[in-house]
Scaffold this motif. Structure first.
Motif, PDB file in Angstrom:
ATOM      1  N   MET A  14     -31.611  -4.166 -14.237  1.00 35.11           N
ATOM      2  CA  MET A  14     -31.001  -3.486 -15.289  1.00 35.11           C
ATOM      3  C   MET A  14     -29.718  -3.215 -14.884  1.00 35.11           C
ATOM      4  SD  MET A  14     -32.705  -0.051 -16.193  1.00 35.11           S
ATOM      5  CE  MET A  14     -32.791   0.645 -14.579  1.00 35.11           C
ATOM      6  N   THR A  15     -28.589  -3.737 -14.516  1.00 40.20           N
ATOM      7  CA  THR A  15     -27.202  -3.235 -13.840  1.00 40.20           C
ATOM      8  C   THR A  15     -27.303  -1.625 -14.318  1.00 40.20           C
ATOM      9  OG1 THR A  15     -26.815  -3.834 -15.744  1.00 40.20           O
ATOM     10  CG2 THR A  15     -26.633  -5.331 -13.985  1.00 40.20           C
ATOM     11  N   LEU A  16     -26.165  -1.661 -13.240  1.00 39.68           N
ATOM     12  CA  LEU A  16     -25.719  -0.178 -12.861  1.00 39.68           C
ATOM     13  C   LEU A  16     -24.051   0.285 -13.771  1.00 39.68           C
ATOM     14  CD1 LEU A  16     -24.781   1.357  -9.701  1.00 39.68           C
ATOM     15  CD2 LEU A  16     -23.332   1.639 -11.761  1.00 39.68           C
ATOM     16  N   SER A  17     -24.065   1.076 -14.791  1.00 38.40           N
ATOM     17  CA  SER A  17     -23.277   1.492 -15.126  1.00 38.40           C
ATOM     18  C   SER A  17     -21.858   1.827 -14.746  1.00 38.40           C
ATOM     19  CB  SER A  17     -23.136   2.293 -16.432  1.00 38.40           C
ATOM     20  OG  SER A  17     -23.550   2.372 -17.690  1.00 38.40           O
ATOM     21  N   MET A  18     -21.263   1.396 -14.440  1.00 40.08           N
ATOM     22  CA  MET A  18     -19.270   1.751 -13.993  1.00 40.08           C
ATOM     23  C   MET A  18     -18.305   2.774 -14.942  1.00 40.08           C
ATOM     24  SD  MET A  18     -20.630   1.465 -10.798  1.00 40.08           S
ATOM     25  CE  MET A  18     -18.842   1.583 -10.088  1.00 40.08           C
ATOM     26  N   THR A  70     -32.819   0.797  -0.238  1.00 39.62           N
ATOM     27  CA  THR A  70     -32.257   2.256  -0.423  1.00 39.62           C
ATOM     28  C   THR A  70     -29.881   1.804  -0.735  1.00 39.62           C
ATOM     29  OG1 THR A  70     -32.331   2.389   1.545  1.00 39.62           O
ATOM     30  CG2 THR A  70     -34.147   2.851  -0.008  1.00 39.62           C
ATOM     31  N   THR A  71     -29.535   2.973  -1.201  1.00 43.38           N
ATOM     32  CA  THR A  71     -27.844   2.691  -1.282  1.00 43.38           C
ATOM     33  C   THR A  71     -27.807   4.222  -1.105  1.00 43.38           C
ATOM     34  OG1 THR A  71     -28.201   3.215  -3.374  1.00 43.38           O
ATOM     35  CG2 THR A  71     -28.463   0.892  -2.467  1.00 43.38           C
ATOM     36  N   ASP A  72     -26.405   4.854  -0.740  1.00 43.86           N
ATOM     37  CA  ASP A  72     -25.673   6.158  -0.918  1.00 43.86           C
ATOM     38  C   ASP A  72     -25.339   6.346  -2.432  1.00 43.86           C
ATOM     39  OD1 ASP A  72     -24.305   4.824  -1.804  1.00 43.86           O
ATOM     40  OD2 ASP A  72     -23.010   4.942   0.750  1.00 43.86           O
ATOM     41  N   GLY A  73     -25.603   5.595  -3.461  1.00 43.04           N
ATOM     42  CA  GLY A  73     -25.278   6.411  -4.749  1.00 43.04           C
ATOM     43  C   GLY A  73     -26.538   6.391  -5.937  1.00 43.04           C
ATOM     44  N   SER A  74     -26.284   7.549  -6.180  1.00 38.81           N
ATOM     45  CA  SER A  74     -27.019   7.474  -7.475  1.00 38.81           C
ATOM     46  C   SER A  74     -27.308   6.476  -8.949  1.00 38.81           C
ATOM     47  CB  SER A  74     -26.839   9.304  -7.833  1.00 38.81           C
ATOM     48  OG  SER A  74     -25.574   9.303  -8.658  1.00 38.81           O
ATOM     49  N   MET A  75     -25.870   6.093  -9.135  1.00 35.28           N
ATOM     50  CA  MET A  75     -26.381   4.865 -10.029  1.00 35.28           C
ATOM     51  C   MET A  75     -25.980   3.644  -9.561  1.00 35.28           C
ATOM     52  SD  MET A  75     -22.839   6.641 -12.553  1.00 35.28           S
ATOM     53  CE  MET A  75     -23.608   5.120 -13.648  1.00 35.28           C
ATOM     54  N   PHE A  76     -25.753   3.207  -8.300  1.00 37.99           N
ATOM     55  CA  PHE A  76     -26.561   1.986  -7.683  1.00 37.99           C
ATOM     56  C   PHE A  76     -27.284   2.136  -6.702  1.00 37.99           C
ATOM     57  CE2 PHE A  76     -25.140  -0.714  -3.316  1.00 37.99           C
ATOM     58  CZ  PHE A  76     -25.375  -1.887  -4.250  1.00 37.99           C
ATOM     59  N   SER A 100     -33.034  -6.631  -8.262  1.00 34.73           N
ATOM     60  CA  SER A 100     -32.897  -6.850  -9.668  1.00 34.73           C
ATOM     61  C   SER A 100     -32.098  -5.052 -10.441  1.00 34.73           C
ATOM     62  CB  SER A 100     -33.686  -6.681 -10.224  1.00 34.73           C
ATOM     63  OG  SER A 100     -33.934  -8.338  -9.867  1.00 34.73           O
ATOM     64  N   LEU A 101     -30.199  -4.870 -10.158  1.00 35.58           N
ATOM     65  CA  LEU A 101     -30.228  -4.106 -10.463  1.00 35.58           C
ATOM     66  C   LEU A 101     -30.269  -3.048 -11.917  1.00 35.58           C
ATOM     67  CD1 LEU A 101     -26.643  -4.393  -9.161  1.00 35.58           C
ATOM     68  CD2 LEU A 101     -28.967  -3.679  -7.726  1.00 35.58           C
ATOM     69  N   THR A 102     -29.851  -2.060 -12.659  1.00 37.98           N
ATOM     70  CA  THR A 102     -29.901  -2.319 -14.065  1.00 37.98           C
ATOM     71  C   THR A 102     -29.410  -1.884 -14.914  1.00 37.98           C
ATOM     72  OG1 THR A 102     -28.486  -0.307 -13.463  1.00 37.98           O
ATOM     73  CG2 THR A 102     -30.815   0.210 -12.140  1.00 37.98           C
ATOM     74  N   SER A 103     -28.445  -2.990 -14.891  1.00 39.80           N
ATOM     75  CA  SER A 103     -27.767  -3.468 -16.061  1.00 39.80           C
ATOM     76  C   SER A 103     -26.881  -4.253 -15.566  1.00 39.80           C
ATOM     77  CB  SER A 103     -26.613  -2.519 -16.352  1.00 39.80           C
ATOM     78  OG  SER A 103     -25.910  -1.981 -15.681  1.00 39.80           O
ATOM     79  N   LYS A 104     -25.903  -5.257 -16.233  1.00 35.01           N
ATOM     80  CA  LYS A 104     -24.985  -6.464 -16.113  1.00 35.01           C
ATOM     81  C   LYS A 104     -23.793  -5.893 -16.002  1.00 35.01           C
ATOM     82  CE  LYS A 104     -27.347 -10.246 -18.563  1.00 35.01           C
ATOM     83  NZ  LYS A 104     -26.527 -11.081 -19.645  1.00 35.01           N
ATOM     84  N   ASN A 105     -23.461  -4.320 -15.208  1.00 37.25           N
ATOM     85  CA  ASN A 105     -22.199  -3.678 -15.469  1.00 37.25           C
ATOM     86  C   ASN A 105     -21.404  -3.682 -14.396  1.00 37.25           C
ATOM     87  OD1 ASN A 105     -22.554  -2.641 -18.378  1.00 37.25           O
ATOM     88  ND2 ASN A 105     -23.103  -0.472 -16.736  1.00 37.25           N
ATOM     89  N   ILE A 106     -22.588  -4.420 -12.997  1.00 36.05           N
ATOM     90  CA  ILE A 106     -22.014  -4.329 -11.598  1.00 36.05           C
ATOM     91  C   ILE A 106     -21.923  -5.876 -11.662  1.00 36.05           C
ATOM     92  CG2 ILE A 106     -22.303  -4.762  -8.583  1.00 36.05           C
ATOM     93  CD1 ILE A 106     -23.653  -2.294  -9.334  1.00 36.05           C
ATOM     94  N   VAL A 142     -30.738  -8.356 -16.496  1.00 39.27           N
ATOM     95  CA  VAL A 142     -29.621  -6.939 -15.995  1.00 39.27           C
ATOM     96  C   VAL A 142     -29.298  -8.917 -14.801  1.00 39.27           C
ATOM     97  CG1 VAL A 142     -31.267  -5.635 -16.232  1.00 39.27           C
ATOM     98  CG2 VAL A 142     -31.826  -6.698 -14.385  1.00 39.27           C
ATOM     99  N   ASN A 143     -28.395  -7.908 -14.293  1.00 42.32           N
ATOM    100  CA  ASN A 143     -27.709  -8.511 -12.865  1.00 42.32           C
ATOM    101  C   ASN A 143     -28.573  -8.240 -11.945  1.00 42.32           C
ATOM    102  OD1 ASN A 143     -25.948  -9.721 -14.508  1.00 42.32           O
ATOM    103  ND2 ASN A 143     -24.133  -9.230 -13.968  1.00 42.32           N
ATOM    104  N   GLY A 144     -28.926  -9.565 -10.796  1.00 45.11           N
ATOM    105  CA  GLY A 144     -29.673  -9.577  -9.849  1.00 45.11           C
ATOM    106  C   GLY A 144     -28.729 -10.128  -8.515  1.00 45.11           C
ATOM    107  N   PHE A 145     -28.897 -10.039  -6.912  1.00 47.78           N
ATOM    108  CA  PHE A 145     -27.693 -10.558  -5.961  1.00 47.78           C
ATOM    109  C   PHE A 145     -28.501 -10.546  -5.063  1.00 47.78           C
ATOM    110  CE2 PHE A 145     -24.744  -8.110  -8.817  1.00 47.78           C
ATOM    111  CZ  PHE A 145     -24.038  -8.681  -8.167  1.00 47.78           C
ATOM    112  N   ASP A 146     -28.490 -11.819  -4.343  1.00 43.92           N
ATOM    113  CA  ASP A 146     -29.126 -12.243  -3.267  1.00 43.92           C
ATOM    114  C   ASP A 146     -27.611 -11.279  -1.420  1.00 43.92           C
ATOM    115  OD1 ASP A 146     -31.478 -13.854  -4.234  1.00 43.92           O
ATOM    116  OD2 ASP A 146     -29.488 -15.199  -4.907  1.00 43.92           O
TER     117      ASP A 146
END
Length: 536
Positions: A14-18, A70-76, A100-106, A142-146
């Motif tokens: 899903m992607t993160l809203s930045m 796990t990350t240190d950010g509530s939106m990432f 897989s993230l939360t949106s395509k924002n990243i 959503v955007n995903g990353f390797d």
């Protein structure tokens, strides 16, 4: 080996809203760099963005694992549909996790800091387009990353750039999902076992045997049950086959000038090794006190198993022959415990060829059943003596006064050998002919391998049925009562001989006698006679 890949197939994110930046994170504005700084940055960036990062020593075996990101950010963070999980791939010692993230924002990620991400030459991680399916059946792209993973269970820097085109610093950590630690530990042991389940010895073999046992001992009981490889299973170290300390490996020096080398295929079943192979060795030592009796096994797989599990070192043929040379042996008498002139016997003779000029005298004695003979009907004194000895022992063990008494009670004795594709397979047919010549109508010969064809399980079952017997006693036609006797003959698996006779439904009773030929005194006497003939 058979890897248990604990995978969660992440279809994506899903992607993160930045919008204005991540709460609590530091935004870094793009900065100009001097030529020298830019050059240094290229080097740093190249190191920081290798396609995957090499795992530490003792890390995971190649394969796929479910891992927590796990990350240190509530939106990432990982898309909620995946509960913070991604797929960790290990290949050639390099680890990469797909999330897989939360949106395509990243738009991009960078393995390192936000400052380094903006330097010339920095290699940014590009997104993939993942499709997430939610519990209600809806989907979202959503955007995903390797992401390269430099280390497990420790934080590392990962910078991101969002829709505002600002870079942000984050700390992330990758850990195996619950349960994967256990499987990884079990897989490591399975790999170590498979690495020593080989017929060829080299200078690292003994060390790898010790390493496998150490790794096994460090497993919990639950982890031990997870061990599974091409050859490995929990029974490799866990099965109780008796007290290994009761067996003498006969690998001592101080041999003297006369040696009697007893060569066996071998068995990892401790009780059988001490009683069957040890029984023959002791009988030979008592009969020929002027000779030092020593042992060699031809199965390196078995030698490794015994060494790894019990710490008992048994010589292979090469080691035993070299020991004889180093001890100044002049007369070498070799007594094989093999049943026949088959493949194992041929390999023994071949191994001896390279050492014959090292001794004043080398002789090889006959195997248990003597010469093979031309056809299925040809028998000899050795086969007759063995037939009489094994039938008498089976009858006595079953509680009958004679074979005739057992026949009257409707009991058939089935002796199960190994079988072989070697030309010596006719020996099994000859043993059946020998039984018939002795008028042992309720004795049948079979083989695990079903070679020759008439000795296959289904054909033996039909022969026993046709003869009208309703009770069956199974006993190995093997020097040792090892894996074949305990599993292929008497095991509870559906493909065992006991299960086969039982499943046929034609027999009222199927019982097993688990004992090797080597423990029968009259069989030991045959070996003693063969050795005596070779010495003359």
């Amino acid at each position: 080996m058979k890897k248990k890949l604990m995978t969660i197939l992440l279809a994506t994110v899903m992607t993160l809203s930045m919008v204005t930046g991540c709460a609590g994170q530091t935004a870094v504005e793009p900065a100009e760099a001097t030529e020298e700084v830019q050059e240094a940055a290229k080097e740093e960036a190249q190191e920081a963005t290798e396609p995957a990062t090499e795992a530490k020593e003792g890390a995971l075996e190649d394969g796929e694992y479910s891992a927590k990101f796990t990350t240190d950010g509530s939106m990432f963070h990982v898309n909620d549909a995946y509960n913070d999980l991604g797929t960790l791939t290990v290949k050639d010692g390099q680890m990469t996790i797909h999330v897989s993230l939360t949106s395509k924002n990243i738009k991009n990620l960078f393995l390192g800091t936000a400052e380094d991400a903006q330097k010339e030459g920095a290699e940014l991680l590009q997104p993939t387009v993942d499709t997430v399916t939610y519990e209600d059946g809806t989907t979202e792209e959503v955007n995903g990353f390797d992401i390269p993973v430099p280390v497990l269970d420790e934080e590392f820097d990962l910078a991101l750039i969002g829709s505002k085109d600002k870079w942000y610093d984050h700390k992330v950590m990758v850990s195996l999902a619950e349960g994967d630690d256990d499987q990884a530990a079990a897989d490591n042991v399975a790999d170590l076992i498979d690495s020593i389940y080989v017929q060829k010895w080299d200078e690292t073999t003994d060390e790898r045997c010790a390493e496998a046992k150490k790794a096994w001992d460090e497993l919990t009981d639950a982890q031990k049950e997870l061990v599974e490889g091409e050859f490995a299973d929990p029974d490799y170290f866990g099965r109780d086959t008796g007290d290994a300390s009761k067996d003498d490996p006969l690998n001592q020096d101080d041999i003297g000038e006369k040696e009697l080398l007893v060569v066996s295929f071998g068995t990892s079943f401790n009780d059988s090794r001490a009683n069957d192979i040890g029984g023959i060795e002791k009988a030979l030592a008592a009969a020929y006190p002027d000779y030092s009796v020593r042992r060699a096994f031809t199965a390196q797989i078995i030698i490794n198993h015994i060494l790894a599990r019990d710490g008992e070192k048994i010589d292979n043929m090469e080691q035993a022959l070299q020991r004889a040379v180093d001890n100044g042996v002049k007369e070498l008498v070799v007594q094989p415990t093999h049943l026949m002139h088959g493949a194992e016997y041929d390999e023994l003779v071949e191994a001896l060829d390279g050492y014959k000029d090292k001794f004043d005298k080398v002789v090889v004695s006959e195997p248990l059943l003597g010469e093979v003979g031309a056809d299925a009907k040809e028998v000899n004194d050795d086969k007759k003596a063995v037939a009489e000895a094994i039938a008498a022992e089976a009858v006595k063990t079953a509680g009958f006064g004679s074979l005739a008494d057992a026949d009257k009670d409707g009991v058939a004795f089935v002796f199960m050998g190994h079988g072989t594709s070697h030309k010596a397979k006719v020996t099994y047919s000859q043993m059946q002919s020998q039984m018939e010549e002795l008028e042992y109508s309720n004795v049948f010969i079979g083989t695990v391998e079903g070679e020759p064809e008439e000795t296959a399980l289904e054909n033996v079952i039909e022969a026993v049925k046709a003869a009208g017997y309703k009770k069956v006693v199974l006993r190995p036609l093997m020097v040792v009562a090892g894996d074949h006797a305990n599993n292929d003959m008497a095991g509870d698996e559906e493909d065992s001989w006991k299960s086969g006779f039982t499943a046929d439904g034609s027999f009222d009773e199927v019982t097993c006698q688990i004992a090797g030929l080597g423990s029968i005194a009259d069989v030991q006497k045959i070996y003693v006679e063969h050795t005596g003939s070779a010495i003359k």
